[in-house]
Design a protein around this motif. Sequence first.
Motif, PDB file in Angstrom:
ATOM      1  N   TRP A  56      -7.250  -9.100  -7.786  1.00  0.00           N
ATOM      2  CA  TRP A  56      -8.140  -8.893  -6.637  1.00  0.00           C
ATOM      3  C   TRP A  56      -7.885  -7.538  -5.985  1.00  0.00           C
ATOM      4  O   TRP A  56      -8.807  -6.932  -5.449  1.00  0.00           O
ATOM      5  CB  TRP A  56      -8.023 -10.031  -5.634  1.00  0.00           C
ATOM      6  N   VAL A  57      -6.649  -7.027  -6.043  1.00  0.00           N
ATOM      7  CA  VAL A  57      -6.346  -5.715  -5.478  1.00  0.00           C
ATOM      8  C   VAL A  57      -7.141  -4.643  -6.215  1.00  0.00           C
ATOM      9  O   VAL A  57      -7.715  -3.746  -5.603  1.00  0.00           O
ATOM     10  CB  VAL A  57      -4.824  -5.419  -5.542  1.00  0.00           C
ATOM     11  N   GLU A  58      -7.206  -4.777  -7.521  1.00  0.00           N
ATOM     12  CA  GLU A  58      -7.974  -3.815  -8.309  1.00  0.00           C
ATOM     13  C   GLU A  58      -9.466  -3.901  -7.983  1.00  0.00           C
ATOM     14  O   GLU A  58     -10.145  -2.883  -7.882  1.00  0.00           O
ATOM     15  CB  GLU A  58      -7.738  -4.033  -9.802  1.00  0.00           C
ATOM     16  N   ARG A  59      -9.978  -5.112  -7.773  1.00  0.00           N
ATOM     17  CA  ARG A  59     -11.399  -5.271  -7.439  1.00  0.00           C
ATOM     18  C   ARG A  59     -11.736  -4.642  -6.086  1.00  0.00           C
ATOM     19  O   ARG A  59     -12.749  -3.970  -5.944  1.00  0.00           O
ATOM     20  CB  ARG A  59     -11.784  -6.754  -7.433  1.00  0.00           C
ATOM     21  N   VAL A  60     -10.887  -4.873  -5.098  1.00  0.00           N
ATOM     22  CA  VAL A  60     -11.117  -4.292  -3.774  1.00  0.00           C
ATOM     23  C   VAL A  60     -11.022  -2.768  -3.844  1.00  0.00           C
ATOM     24  O   VAL A  60     -11.834  -2.050  -3.256  1.00  0.00           O
ATOM     25  CB  VAL A  60     -10.129  -4.864  -2.731  1.00  0.00           C
ATOM     26  N   SER A  61     -10.036  -2.265  -4.572  1.00  0.00           N
ATOM     27  CA  SER A  61      -9.891  -0.821  -4.747  1.00  0.00           C
ATOM     28  C   SER A  61     -11.143  -0.215  -5.379  1.00  0.00           C
ATOM     29  O   SER A  61     -11.633   0.828  -4.942  1.00  0.00           O
ATOM     30  CB  SER A  61      -8.669  -0.520  -5.610  1.00  0.00           C
ATOM     31  N   HIS A  62     -11.652  -0.872  -6.407  1.00  0.00           N
ATOM     32  CA  HIS A  62     -12.877  -0.397  -7.069  1.00  0.00           C
ATOM     33  C   HIS A  62     -14.045  -0.368  -6.083  1.00  0.00           C
ATOM     34  O   HIS A  62     -14.806   0.601  -6.034  1.00  0.00           O
ATOM     35  CB  HIS A  62     -13.196  -1.298  -8.267  1.00  0.00           C
ATOM     36  N   LEU A  63     -14.178  -1.424  -5.293  1.00  0.00           N
ATOM     37  CA  LEU A  63     -15.240  -1.487  -4.286  1.00  0.00           C
ATOM     38  C   LEU A  63     -15.111  -0.345  -3.278  1.00  0.00           C
ATOM     39  O   LEU A  63     -16.101   0.291  -2.915  1.00  0.00           O
ATOM     40  CB  LEU A  63     -15.198  -2.836  -3.564  1.00  0.00           C
ATOM     41  N   MET A  64     -13.900  -0.061  -2.845  1.00  0.00           N
ATOM     42  CA  MET A  64     -13.676   0.967  -1.826  1.00  0.00           C
ATOM     43  C   MET A  64     -13.834   2.390  -2.365  1.00  0.00           C
ATOM     44  O   MET A  64     -14.225   3.287  -1.623  1.00  0.00           O
ATOM     45  CB  MET A  64     -12.289   0.809  -1.206  1.00  0.00           C
ATOM     46  N   ASP A  65     -13.508   2.613  -3.654  1.00  0.00           N
ATOM     47  CA  ASP A  65     -13.462   3.985  -4.170  1.00  0.00           C
ATOM     48  C   ASP A  65     -14.435   4.310  -5.295  1.00  0.00           C
ATOM     49  O   ASP A  65     -14.746   5.475  -5.497  1.00  0.00           O
ATOM     50  CB  ASP A  65     -12.049   4.308  -4.674  1.00  0.00           C
ATOM     51  N   GLU A  66     -14.915   3.320  -6.052  1.00  0.00           N
ATOM     52  CA  GLU A  66     -15.668   3.660  -7.264  1.00  0.00           C
ATOM     53  C   GLU A  66     -16.841   2.738  -7.578  1.00  0.00           C
ATOM     54  O   GLU A  66     -17.337   2.723  -8.702  1.00  0.00           O
ATOM     55  CB  GLU A  66     -14.711   3.686  -8.452  1.00  0.00           C
ATOM     56  N   GLN A  67     -17.315   1.985  -6.641  1.00  0.00           N
ATOM     57  CA  GLN A  67     -18.359   0.988  -6.886  1.00  0.00           C
ATOM     58  C   GLN A  67     -19.692   1.602  -7.324  1.00  0.00           C
ATOM     59  O   GLN A  67     -20.394   1.051  -8.153  1.00  0.00           O
ATOM     60  CB  GLN A  67     -18.584   0.146  -5.620  1.00  0.00           C
ATOM     61  N   PHE A  68     -20.031   2.755  -6.792  1.00  0.00           N
ATOM     62  CA  PHE A  68     -21.348   3.350  -7.033  1.00  0.00           C
ATOM     63  C   PHE A  68     -21.227   4.613  -7.882  1.00  0.00           C
ATOM     64  O   PHE A  68     -20.223   5.301  -7.833  1.00  0.00           O
ATOM     65  CB  PHE A  68     -22.020   3.685  -5.705  1.00  0.00           C
ATOM     66  N   LYS A  69     -22.286   4.905  -8.626  1.00  0.00           N
ATOM     67  CA  LYS A  69     -22.310   6.094  -9.476  1.00  0.00           C
ATOM     68  C   LYS A  69     -23.573   6.887  -9.164  1.00  0.00           C
ATOM     69  O   LYS A  69     -24.666   6.312  -9.045  1.00  0.00           O
ATOM     70  CB  LYS A  69     -22.298   5.676 -10.942  1.00  0.00           C
TER      71      LYS A  69
END
Length: 153
Positions: free
Chosen positions: A11-24
């Motif tokens: 879940w830490v990786e998922r939240v990190s992805h949401l905060m830093d890399e979710q959109f392109k």
Amino acid sequence: MEKALSTRLKWVERVSHLMDEQFKIPGTNFRFGLDPIMNFIPIAGDLGGFAVSTALLLTMAKHGVSRKVLLLMTLNIILDSTIGAIPILGNIFDFAYKSNSRNIKLLKEHYEEGKHQGSGKGIIAWIIITLILSFALIVYVLWATISWLAGML
């Protein structure tokens, strides 16, 4: 991703992805997340991003990463939050720096590659104190910037 990270801190990786890399951005490889978007909301966005990063850090500390990893992660958060609190410059910086993604990379190096070994459980109090001081610094930077901008008007 190896089981060590996926089973302990998925879940830490998922939240990190949401905060830093979710959109392109279409047509590019440039990615960004909610963190730089939240920072367009003065004060609340900066403090919200700081709170999420701190929660991720404390979760990682609870799972026993090494002291070196915790210190490097704390420095990433402090740098991101302090510079990110500066209007305009901070917004640009937040799109590029991505402290949560950097912290996930450190975490993977620790669990998957065996780097930075040791336990970090003994320094949680030190990290909490450092983060509280960082929070105070962020609030000061925001206050000073707002005061300076108000003086220009």
